[in-house]
Design an enzyme around this catalytic site. Structure first.
Site, short mmCIF file in Angstrom:
data_model
loop_
_atom_site.label_atom_id
_atom_site.label_comp_id
_atom_site.label_asym_id
_atom_site.label_seq_id
_atom_site.Cartn_x
_atom_site.Cartn_y
_atom_site.Cartn_z
N PRO A 1 0.78 -1.35 0.06
CG PRO A 1 -0.56 -1.53 1.68
CD PRO A 1 0.41 -1.90 1.22
N GLY B 1 2.55 4.52 1.14
CA GLY B 1 2.92 5.13 2.54
C GLY B 1 3.52 4.15 3.31
CB THR B 2 4.16 0.50 3.39
OG1 THR B 2 4.29 0.30 1.94
CG2 THR B 2 2.61 0.27 3.67
N GLY B 3 6.85 2.70 3.06
CA GLY B 3 8.03 2.87 2.91
C GLY B 3 9.06 2.17 1.68
CE LYS B 4 5.25 0.62 -2.56
NZ LYS B 4 4.25 1.40 -1.62
CG HIS C 1 -25.67 8.67 12.87
ND1 HIS C 1 -26.26 8.28 11.45
CD2 HIS C 1 -24.33 8.10 12.41
CE1 HIS C 1 -25.42 7.66 10.77
NE2 HIS C 1 -24.47 7.45 11.29
CD GLU C 2 -21.21 9.65 14.23
OE1 GLU C 2 -20.33 8.71 14.44
OE2 GLU C 2 -21.54 9.86 13.19
CG ASP D 1 -22.40 4.72 8.64
OD1 ASP D 1 -21.30 4.93 8.59
OD2 ASP D 1 -23.10 5.58 9.37
#
Length: 497
Positions: free
Chosen positions: A109, A111-114, A334-335, A409
């Protein structure tokens, strides 16, 4: 010289023809057409051959990033170091008959540091490092992308020789831009670029000097052409995945090293609250928390600063939306519906219940699962769907109808339902979604949702007293942390019918 002569002679000829009474209109039209064609040919030649006149350098100074600077990701780091050791210790590797690897593909994915991994690998290898993005090779002009691929290989070799290095690493980020699956249609420019990359990799000799290693990164491995993925090209595929709790704690320790944390705050607690965050998001949490502390002119980063930072990274910046009093009351119910169902089904899962608008949401419940899991049962999936439906069901109970605030939702709930069907966890049994009639999927999805809607409604109706007690406090304070919510839930749970 000829161009200057023509530029001077042509106007004179036209003036003479006009003076003699000739109709020069057709000649002018023809001259314009010839000029346009000449301009386009010259422009294409400049673009195609421009690499020789004005090359774009991809050379990068040997990165100072080390594997120790990268939090978590122990398995990918170990695999990368092992691969680099084949380059550094080629004599020792040859004793075992090991063929040095040509290519490494980093997948995972965003932002994982590749990219960080590639830089650390170059530093560990003490190699010349050349980096480029796949999008740089995509051109509308024929031959440009392929020419730039050739230049890339020449550049890394030249750089290694100039610095007297035995190794060179080429890193191509977003390789899916040029390495996408070919569909067998008429060849396009990016197909030629991919063919050139494959040719260069096939031409790489494991005994040549300097020795070259290709590294690439992508978020979409499934989109890559099979010819690129086969052994002998990208030999090793390393997954750089989202960090687990231990890895998140390690990453946070790196980014909070020089930041003044309030006493009593543990990185383990922050790691627990940032489930599903990538390394880039964790770095952003640490930075945003420090910014909030700076705004408040505080001496330390408090729990409130960290909580706001997590919410900002998850949901976006706080907005200036002014809800009406009636909207705010509806959002509060709702929350609270989401929070109650979440806490009843999964104790200690609620971290915050908030009425402050962020991003596109007027309110939200932040959840922090007490334990991380990677396999999901049918019961777990059904509980997750009930949590998604709880907000809309609460509105039905107290207002008699739903609102558009439930759309996201419902989208999440439908994703879970389809995942259940696809995984063989529905009454349809083990199925192939490709060969399943849409009507069957639709009917099964409706059956699952109707059943879970009824269960959710029964659960929430029995917690009316909890709603009434929490509702006023949430409206007044606009924020309730998980511990306080649990205290109120426990206090009034004894009265639940």
């Amino acid at each position: 010289m000829a161009k200057e002569w023509l530029a001077g002679a042509v106007p004179v000829v036209f003036i003479f023809l006009v003076f003699m009474g000739y109709n020069v209109g057709p000649f002018l039209f023809l001259a314009v057409i010839i000029g346009i064609v000449y301009f386009l040919i010259q422009r294409q030649q400049m673009m195609a051959g421009g690499g020789n006149k004005k090359k774009v350098s991809h050379a990068v100074a040997t990165p100072k990033v080390s594997f120790e600077d990268i939090g978590g990701q122990e398995r990918p780091k170990t695999e990368l170091m092992e691969t680099i050791d084949f380059l550094k210790k080629d004599d020792e590797a040859s004793r075992y008959g090991i063929r040095p690897l040509k290519g490494i593909l980093l997948t995972g994915p965003p932002g994982t540091g590749k990219t960080l991994m590639a830089k650390a690998a170059a530093n560990y290898a003490e190699a010349a490092f050349v980096a480029a993005s796949g999008s740089e090779f995509v051109e509308m002009y024929v031959g440009v992308g392929a020419s730039r691929i050739r230049d890339l290989f020449k550049e890394v070799k030249q750089m290694a020789e100039e610095k007297n290095l035995d190794r060179g690493i080429i890193f191509i980020d977003e390789i899916d831009a040029i390495g996408g699956k070919r569909e067998g249609k008429q060849q396009k420019e990016y197909d030629q670029t991919l063919n050139q990359l494959l040719t260069e990799m096939d031409g790489m000799s494991t005994s040549e000097h300097p020795r070259i290693l290709i590294m690439a990164a992508t978020n979409r491995k499934d989109m890559l052409d099979s010819a690129l993925l086969r052994p002998g090209r990208f030999d090793r595929h390393i997954t750089v995945d989202l960090p687990d709790k231990t890895a998140r704690e390690h990453i946070l320790s790196i980014h909070f090293t020089e930041k003044p944390l309030e006493e009593g705050i543990t990185l383990a607690d922050i790691a627990l609250e940032t489930f599903g965050f990538s390394g880039a998001q964790l770095e952003s949490v640490a930075n945003e928390a420090a910014i909030y502390a700076f705004r408040d002119r505080g001496n330390e980063i408090t729990r409130e600063h960290i909580s706001k930072a997590i919410e900002k990274v998850m949901m976006g910046e706080q907005t200036d939306k002014e809800s009406t009093a009636e909207e705010k009351k509806r959002v509060a119910y709702h929350e609270l519906g989401h929070a109650i169902v979440s806490e009843v089904l999964r104790p200690h899962s609620v971290s915050q219940v908030v009425l402050v608008p962020r991003g596109g949401a007027l309110g939200y419940v932040r959840q922090s699962p007490p334990k991380e899991q990677f396999l999901y049962t049918k019961t777990y999936m059904e509980e997750q769907i009930m949590i998604c439906l709880a907000g809309a069901v609460t509105e039905e109970i107290y207002y008699g109808e739903r609102s558009t605030g439930s759309k996201n939702d419902f989208d999440q709930a439908m994703n879970y339902v389809h995942h259940m069907i696809d995984a063989g966890l529905s009454s349809l049994g083990i199925v192939s979604m490709q060969h399943l009639k849409k009507e069957w999927v639709h009917e099964e999805a409706n059956r699952i949702l109707d059943t879970l809607l009824e269960q959710t409604k029964e659960l929430l109706q029995s917690y009316d007293l909890v709603f009434q007690e929490c509702y006023g406090l949430l409206l007044e304070e606009e924020r309730m942390n998980g511990d306080r919510f649990r205290q109120l839930l426990t206090k009034y749970r004894a009265h639940v019918s």
